[in-house]
Enzyme design. Sequence first.
Site, PDB file in Angstrom:
ATOM      1  N   ASP A  54       0.706  -1.670  -0.190  1.00 27.85           N
ATOM      2  CA  ASP A  54       0.100   0.146  -0.204  1.00 27.85           C
ATOM      3  C   ASP A  54       1.197   0.896  -0.362  1.00 27.85           C
ATOM      4  OD1 ASP A  54       1.040   0.208   2.742  1.00 27.85           O
ATOM      5  OD2 ASP A  54      -0.792  -0.464   3.501  1.00 27.85           O
ATOM      6  N   SER A  55       2.224   0.914   0.671  1.00 36.58           N
ATOM      7  CA  SER A  55       2.921   2.471   0.309  1.00 36.58           C
ATOM      8  C   SER A  55       2.911   2.835  -1.380  1.00 36.58           C
ATOM      9  CB  SER A  55       4.575   1.433   0.035  1.00 36.58           C
ATOM     10  OG  SER A  55       4.602   1.503  -1.082  1.00 36.58           O
ATOM     11  N   ASP A  93      -1.106  -6.295  -0.528  1.00 30.82           N
ATOM     12  CA  ASP A  93      -1.031  -5.189   0.765  1.00 30.82           C
ATOM     13  C   ASP A  93      -2.605  -5.293   1.025  1.00 30.82           C
ATOM     14  OD1 ASP A  93      -0.147  -4.306   2.955  1.00 30.82           O
ATOM     15  OD2 ASP A  93       1.229  -3.135   2.114  1.00 30.82           O
ATOM     16  N   GLU A 125      -0.984  -5.523   8.496  1.00 29.74           N
ATOM     17  CA  GLU A 125      -1.188  -5.157   8.930  1.00 29.74           C
ATOM     18  C   GLU A 125      -1.524  -5.655  11.151  1.00 29.74           C
ATOM     19  OE1 GLU A 125       0.255  -0.603   8.533  1.00 29.74           O
ATOM     20  OE2 GLU A 125       0.871  -1.101   6.275  1.00 29.74           O
ATOM     21  N   GLU A 192       9.311  -4.474  10.615  1.00 30.74           N
ATOM     22  CA  GLU A 192       9.648  -2.567   9.852  1.00 30.74           C
ATOM     23  C   GLU A 192       9.824  -2.233  10.856  1.00 30.74           C
ATOM     24  OE1 GLU A 192       6.761  -1.571   7.108  1.00 30.74           O
ATOM     25  OE2 GLU A 192       7.948   0.466   6.921  1.00 30.74           O
TER      26      GLU A 192
HETATM   27  O1  KIV Z   1       3.708  -1.007   1.302  1.00 30.35           O
HETATM   28  C1  KIV Z   1       5.193  -1.339   1.026  1.00 30.35           C
HETATM   29  O2  KIV Z   1       5.802  -1.175   0.859  1.00 30.35           O
HETATM   30  C2  KIV Z   1       5.022  -2.285   2.820  1.00 30.35           C
HETATM   31  C3  KIV Z   1       6.648  -2.596   3.179  1.00 30.35           C
HETATM   32  C4  KIV Z   1       7.381  -1.694   3.146  1.00 30.35           C
HETATM   33  C5  KIV Z   1       6.311  -3.449   4.070  1.00 30.35           C
HETATM   34  O3  KIV Z   1       4.146  -2.631   3.559  1.00 30.35           O
END
Ligand code: KIV
Length: 296
Positions: A54-55, A93, A125, A192
């Site tokens: 979700d980044s 995610d 998460e 993380e």
């Molecule tokens: O959303 C993401 O990129 C992540 C990674 C940083 C583990 O959750």
Amino acid sequence: MGGALSDRSGRKVTTRTLRDLKLHRDPITCLTAYDYASARLIDEAGIDMVLVGDSLAQTMLGYDNTLSVTMDEMLHHVKAVHRAVKRALLVADMPYGSYQVDAKQAVLNATRFVKEGGAEVVKIEGGEKRTDLIRHIIDAEIPVAGHIGLTPQSVHMMGGYRVQGKDLRAVEQLMRDAVALDRAGVACLFLEGIPREVGAMITAEVETPTIGIGAGPECDGQVLVFHDILNLSFASPAKFVRCYGDAASLISQAVQSFAADVRSRQYPSDEESYHLPKETKVALETVLERKRAMRR
Ligand code: KIV
């Protein structure tokens, strides 16, 4: 050590492969990917896991944090990555709000990632408090990746993006979280933003493979954000980021060169143009000549 799997044969990576890699102490590689082109390059380079994180809220969509991205936006990217990935394990995610309300909604959203997006694992998460939910999703035959430590969806609860697990109470909580998720049957556990010592303790304690990002070298694998390793993030990098290339300069230079070539009429050249077939050209010239003659 480098075990039997270190040759990285072209075999499809599954959740079982991750366990085998941990057993053989063979480091697991993971990168984020959000589109077809980058996912293809990552997969063809032999990376073991591709995470549609979700980044992408920040890297692809320009939001301030990960909280705003929706299920539909995530799915759009998961589908594109799925079209590209042949070997790597595809992890999607679950965005903020897609699993916090109730288990029924969470299972429905997780099944969308599998049915519509082609994801093989969904990531959630949170620690201990997510174990019931994780069991529900696993009951629906969907492998789950855990994610503890600095969990970006909790940014407001954490009071910013801060390294977690720095005092004894926090370390104990992280250990409880890790063990609870391990017992719940997660396929792997993302760690993380935690001290190296804590990353090492968790990795030694749990059977599930740990994938670290800012969690030290003892984790069973490492993940980084694609845009961070290529200087495409427009932000000052976190301590753990290693930049492997400057795609920002490469792209800027290419774009500026294109603009300069168009403005100076050096692009396109004759070789970069289509041409009429000879007979059509001759016929056209005859027609034009006749028109010119009539005008005289
Ligand atoms: O959303 C993401 O990129 C992540 C990674 C940083 C583990 O959750």
